[in-house]
Design an enzyme around this catalytic site. Structure first.
Site: not given
Length: 857
Positions: A21, A51, A233, A288, A396-397, A578, A591, A693
Site C-alpha cells: 500500500v 504481509s 491464515h 486457494y 491486500w495486494v 432540502y 443530501d 418528531l
C-alpha cells in the site's frame, strides 16, 4: 531496491509503511507531482517483512463490492505496467478459476459473472467441470460442478511490485528509509507536526499511516481508535510434485532473491516464482491454490478465527523473524475447526480437489497475517479532527494499486479517482466508524467475524448475530421487542426491519405481496409489504433515531451553511429546506434537510447507517472556528408518524394546530405531545402526510407510546426499515450510499432543483458545468420490471442487447405500484421514459422499462 537513505529532518509527506500500500501510494503521489515524499519502514526494503512479503499474491478481481472490484481492476493495470528487476512484467496474467462443489455455490458463481458485468471485468465465463480440467489438469473434475473463469485474473509478487513501484517513485524524487521504526506522531492544535522514529524525528505537513497489521498500535498512541485488526491464515507449499516436474524453476539468480532470502529464508525459493497456470479457489472449503514451479501452494482460511493481540505482535526481528508471521499450527490444517465447515479438514479438501497433493510433504508452511476492518473494506482518507493525518490500510495486494491511486488523488486534488473517474469511498472512509467500534473487544470480535465469513456465500442483507449485538439501543428498544421486532444491527443500533405483531395485516394485503425466490426472499418477510401498504392507506410509526443528526451553532452559521450547501440557505426560523452537499468535483457528498430552529442554530438531518458519520466529519472539516458542530444523533430520539391518518392521530395529543394553514409543508414547530417536548418537522421520507418528531432521548419511549395509544382507533402500526425502503423508492426519494453518491453530480442524479447557482458553495464550478450540460455521462433512471411478480436485488447488470449499460443501484418491490422498482444510472439516451432494457438477475434476463418519476405523486 535496497535503499540506504537516512532520515531527513523534514518533508511535505511522510508515508509510514513501505509495504504494497505504501509503495503504491508513494508511486501515485509522485506521478501527481509530489516530490518531497519520505517513506519509512521498520524492515529492510523492498522485503519489509510485512504481509506483502509473505503473501502469495493471487488476484481474484470480482466481488460484489464495487469499490473492491474497481480497486482490483486498477491494480491489475498498474502491476501490468511495472517491470521487475529481472526485466519481466510484474503481473502474471494467468487467469483465475473459482470452482463450485454444491448447487448453492454454482448459483453464487453465476452471480459473480453478473457482478463482473456490472463492474467491467472483461470476459467473465462459467466453465463446465471438463473445461476447468482443461485449464487446470491436476483438478479432479468429479469433485466439482463447474467454475467461474476470469481470464484477466492473475498474480503479482508483493516484493517484486514493491520494488518496481519504489524505483519509479524514487525516480520522481521520493525517498525510502528502511530500518526505521515509527514510535509516535506529534499533534499540535489539531495539526500533524512530526513523525517520531527510533532514528529521529521528521517534520511534515501530511502523514499517511499505511502499516496494516500494525496500524492499531500507532493509532492508539495518538488517541485514534482504529478498528483494524490482524488475523491469521495458513499458507503452505508442497514438496516437488512429479506431475509438475516439467515446470522446475531456479529463481536464485533473480536480482531480488538475496534480499528476499535474508528476510524470508528458504521459502523465498518458492514465493518468488510466479504461477504457470490459472490461480484456483475452492471457496466451499475456504481454500486457494497456485503453482510455485514444480510445487503447489495451498492457502487455507478453513479454520477457526485467530486474532492476535496487536500489542503482542512486536516488529520484525533483526535476526530474521517476521512480525507478520506466526508459527504454523498443524492442528488447523489437519482438523475441521472452522465453525461453518465441520465436514472435512483443509488437508482433506486439498487432497480431494488436487489429488497430486495427497501424501505430499509440505516443505514451507506458516500462519501469515493480514488486516481487516468491521465491514471487510479498507480504511482510507483524512482522519476527522487531525489535519494532515491520513490512513491507507486494511488492503491486500489485490486492491492496493487502486487504493494508492484513490488516496493520492484525494490528497492532491481533493477527490478520490480511478482512471480519471470519481469513485465513491463512503463505505471505506476512515470516519465511518462509531465510537464503540474502536474498542478492542468490538474490533477483535468483528475481525474474527469477517474472517469467518471469507469465502462464505454472504447475502447482501446479512447481519451478524452472535457477537457484539445489543450495543446501541434506541429509547424504543424494549417496546420494539414487545411488538416482535426483527432487529438488525446498523452502525451498532438495533433497528427493526419488520414487526411480527403486524402478521395479521397479511390477511388484508397478502394478494398484493408477491412471493419471492430463494435468494431475494432471504432476510425478507411479506410483513414488510403489509406494513408498506398500511402506511399508504392508513398510518404508521417508524423509529428513525439512528439517522445522523447535527446541530450547527454560531452567529455565522447561516453563512457557513450557504458555503456548504447547494440550495439557498436564506431561511426564516422554522423553515426547512432540502439541499445537497457536494465535493470539489461536484459529486453529491450528502443530501440533507436543514431546519433553522433559532437565529443562530440549525438542525441538519442526513443518512444513518455507517455512512452517516462521514457526513458529520465533512461538516466539521469545513466549519470555521466560530462555528460549533454538535453530533446530536444520540441526544435526540426521532420518529416519523406518517400516512393519510397521521394528522388525525397526532391532533389527539399535540398542543398545536396541525392543519395545512397553520403547519405548512416543509416547516417546523416546537410544542408538546401530551407531556413530552418535541421539535416537529412537516415532512416525510415515506412520501405521505407526516411529521418527523424529535425529542431528548429520555422522552423517546414515552413519546412513542403516546402516539401508539392515540392511534389505536386508527389502527396505527409500527413499521420497519424494509417498509421504509419500499415507501421511499416508490416516491423517488434517493438513499445516499445506494442510489445517490459522489460518483454523480446533482443533475445526473435528477436533483438539479436542489441547486441554486446564484449562491456560492463547495463544488459550484463543477456543478454549474453540469447544469450547462457538461460532465453528464449518466442520468438517473427509474425502471419497473415488466414481470409484476419478480423482485431483483442490487448490483446486477443492465443490458441493451449484449451491451452492459449500467447496473442496479437499488431495488425494492413497489407494493402500491405493483411492480419491482429499480433505480440506476444510464447513458442519457437510455434514461428516457419508455426505453426498454434487460436486467440480468440470477442467470435470467428480465425485461424492464424506464418510467417517469416519481411513480407516485
Amino acid at each position: 531496491m535496497e535503499s540506504e537513505a537516512s532520515l531527513p529532518a523534514e518533508a511535505d509527506t511522510v508515508i509510514v509503511g513501505a509495504g504494497i500500500v505504501g509503495c503504491n501510494l508513494a508511486y501515485q503521489l509522485s506521478e501527481l507531482g509530489r516530490d518531497d515524499i519520505v517513506v519509512i519502514d521498520q524492515g529492510p526494503m523492498p522485503t519489509t517483512g510485512g504481509s506483502s512479503t509473505h503473501a502469495p499474491g493471487i488476484m481474484f478481481q470480482t466481488t460484489e463490492h464495487k469499490i473492491l472490484t474497481k480497486f482490483a481492476g486498477y491494480s491489475r493495470e498498474v502491476y501490468s505496467r511495472l517491470e521487475g528487476q529481472d526485466g519481466e512484467q510484474a503481473y502474471n496474467r494467468v487467469g483465475g478459476i473459482e470452482v463450485a462443489r454444491s448447487d448453492e455455490r454454482m448459483d453464487y458463481l453465476r452471480r459473480r459473472v453478473e457482478w463482473a458485468e456490472s463492474w467491467g471485468i472483461p470476459d467473465p465465463q462459467i466453465l463446465s467441470p471438463e473445461e476447468v480440467k482443461e485449464k487446470l489438469p491436476l483438478v479432479d473434475s468429479d469433485q466439482i460442478q463447474g467454475g467461474y473463469y476470469s481470464p484477466s485474473d492473475g498474480q503479482v509478487s508483493g516484493v517484486v511490485a514493491c520494488d518496481a513501484l519504489a524505483r519509479e517513485a524514487m525516480e520522481n524524487g521520493a525517498t525510502f528509509v528502511p530500518h526505521t521504526r515509527t514510535e509516535d506522531i506529534e499533534i499540535k492544535d489539531g495539526n500533524v507536526r512530526e513523525v517520531v522514529t527510533e532514528n529521529g524525528t521528521i517534520t511534515c505537513e501530511d502523514i499517511v499511516v499505511a502499516t496494516n497489521i500494525w496500524a492499531r498500535q500507532l493509532g492508539e498512541k495518538i488517541g485514534v481508535h482504529l478498528p483494524v485488526v490482524p488475523v491469521e491464515h495458513q499458507y503452505t507449499v508442497t514438496e516437488s510434485l512429479e506431475e509438475l516436474s516439467d515446470n522446475q524453476v531456479d529463481i536464485s539468480n533473480h536480482p531480488l532473491f538475496e534480499n528476499y532470502h535474508n528476510v524470508s529464508g528458504d521459502k523465498a525459493k518458492r514465493l518468488l516464482i510466479g504461477p504457470d497456470r490459472p490461480i484456483l479457489r475452492d471457496q466451499d472449503n475456504a481454500m486457494y491454490f497456485r503453482t510455485h514451479g514444480d510445487a503447489y501452494g495451498i492457502g487455507s482460511y478453513n479454520h477457526e478465527s485467530l486474532v492476535p493481540d496487536p500489542e503482542e505482535l512486536g516488529g520484525n526481528d533483526p535476526n530474521g523473524e517476521q512480525g507478520s508471521i506466526h508459527e504454523f499450527t498443524e492442528y488447523h490444517m489437519n482438523n475441521a475447526t472452522h465453525p461453518d465447515r465441520q465436514e472435512k479438514a483443509p488437508r482433506q479438501a486439498s487432497n480431494e480437489l488436487l489429488p497430486a497433493t495427497d501424501g505430499a510433504d509440505l516443505d514451507y508452511k506458516y500462519n501469515g497475517m493480514y488486516s481487516t476492518a468491521p465491514n471487510g473494506l479498507p480504511v482510507l482518507g483524512p482522519v476527522e479532527g487531525y489535519n494532515g493525518l491520513w490512513t491507507a490500510m486494511g488492503s491486500w495486494v489485490t486492491h492496493a494499486g487502486g487504493v494508492g491511486k484513490a488516496v493520492a488523488e484525494w490528497m492532491v486534488n481533493g477527490v478520490p479517482r480511478l482512471d480519471d473517474e470519481r469513485i465513491d469511498l463512503a463505505h471505506a472512509d476512515v470516519n465511518r466508524f462509531d465510537a464503540h467500534e474502536g474498542s478492542w473487544d468490538f474490533a477483535r470480535d468483528l475481525g474474527a467475524e469477517e474472517y469467518r465469513m471469507i469465502y462464505s456465500i454472504v447475502h447482501p442483507k446479512w447481519v451478524w448475530t452472535d457477537n457484539q449485538r445489543d450495543i446501541r439501543r434506541t429509547p424504543m428498544y424494549h417496546t420494539h421487542k414487545e411488538y416482535g421486532a426483527e432487529l438488525w444491527a446498523e452502525a451498532g443500533w438495533e433497528e427493526p426491519q419488520w414487526f411480527e405483531s403486524n402478521t395479521d395485516l397479511l390477511t388484508e394485503y397478502a394478494d398484493r405481496i408477491p412471493e419471492r425466490g430463494d435468494w431475494e426472499g432471504k432476510y425478507w418477510s411479506p410483513i414488510e409489504g403489509a406494513e408498506t401498504l398500511n402506511v399508504r392507506e392508513n398510518v404508521g410509526l417508524h423509529d428513525m433515531t439512528s439517522f445522523n443528526k447535527m446541530e450547527v451553532v454560531g452567529s455565522s452559521a447561516g453563512e457557513f451553511l450557504q458555503y456548504l450547501c447547494t440550495n439557498d440557505m436564506d431561511l426564516d426560523v422554522g423553515d426547512i429546506t432540502y439541499t445537497l452537499m457536494c465535493n470539489q468535483a461536484g459529486g453529491v457528498r450528502a443530501d440533507i434537510t436543514v431546519t433553522r430552529t433559532d437565529d443562530d442554530r440549525y438542525l441538519l438531518l442526513t443518512t444513518g447507517r455507517e455512512v452517516g458519520n462521514n457526513h458529520v466529519a465533512w461538516v466539521r472539516e469545513h466549519s470555521p472556528e466560530d462555528i460549533v458542530v454538535n453530533d446530536v444523533t444520540s441526544d435526540l430520539a426521532a420518529m416519523i408518524c406518517t400516512g393519510p391518518n397521521a394528522r388525525k392521530v397526532l391532533s389527539e395529543i399535540a398542543t398545536t394546530d396541525l392543519s395545512d394553514e397553520e403547519f405548512p409543508f416543509y416547516t417546523s414547530q416546537q410544542f408538546f405531545v401530551k407531556n413530552v417536548p418535541v421539535t416537529a418537522l412537516r415532512l416525510s421520507f415515506a412520501g405521505e402526510l407526516g411529521w418527523e418528531l424529535y425529542t431528548p432521548s429520555e422522552y423517546g419511549e414515552t413519546l412513542w407510546n403516546h402516539i401508539l395509544e392515540a392511534g389505536e382507533e386508527y389502527d396505527i402500526r409500527p413499521y420497519g426499515n424494509g417498509a421504509l425502503n419500499a415507501l421511499r423508492i416508490e416516491k423517488g426519494f434517493r438513499l445516499w450510499g445506494d442510489d445517490l453518491h459522489t460518483e454523480h453530480n446533482p443533475y445526473e442524479a435528477g436533483l438539479g432543483w436542489a441547486v441554486d447557482l446564484n449562491t456560492e458553495f463547495i463544488g459550484k464550478d463543477a456543478v454549474a458545468a453540469a447544469a450547462n450540460g457538461d460532465n453528464i455521462e449518466h442520468k438517473v433512471a427509474c425502471l419497473t420490471l415488466d414481470d409484476e411478480d419478480t423482485t431483483v436485488l442490487s448490483h446486477r447488470p443492465i443490458f441493451d442487447g449484449d451491451e452492459p449499460i449500467g447496473y442496479v443501484h437499488s431495488a425494492e418491490y413497489g407494493y402500491t405500484v405493483g411492480a419491482c422498482v429499480v433505480y440506476t444510472y444510464l447513458p442519457p439516451e437510455y434514461a428516457e421514459p419508455g426505453t426498454e432494457v434487460e436486467i440480468l438477475y440470477e442467470g435470467t434476463r428480465y425485461d424492464a422499462t424506464v418510467r417517469e418519476e416519481p411513480l407516485l405523486e
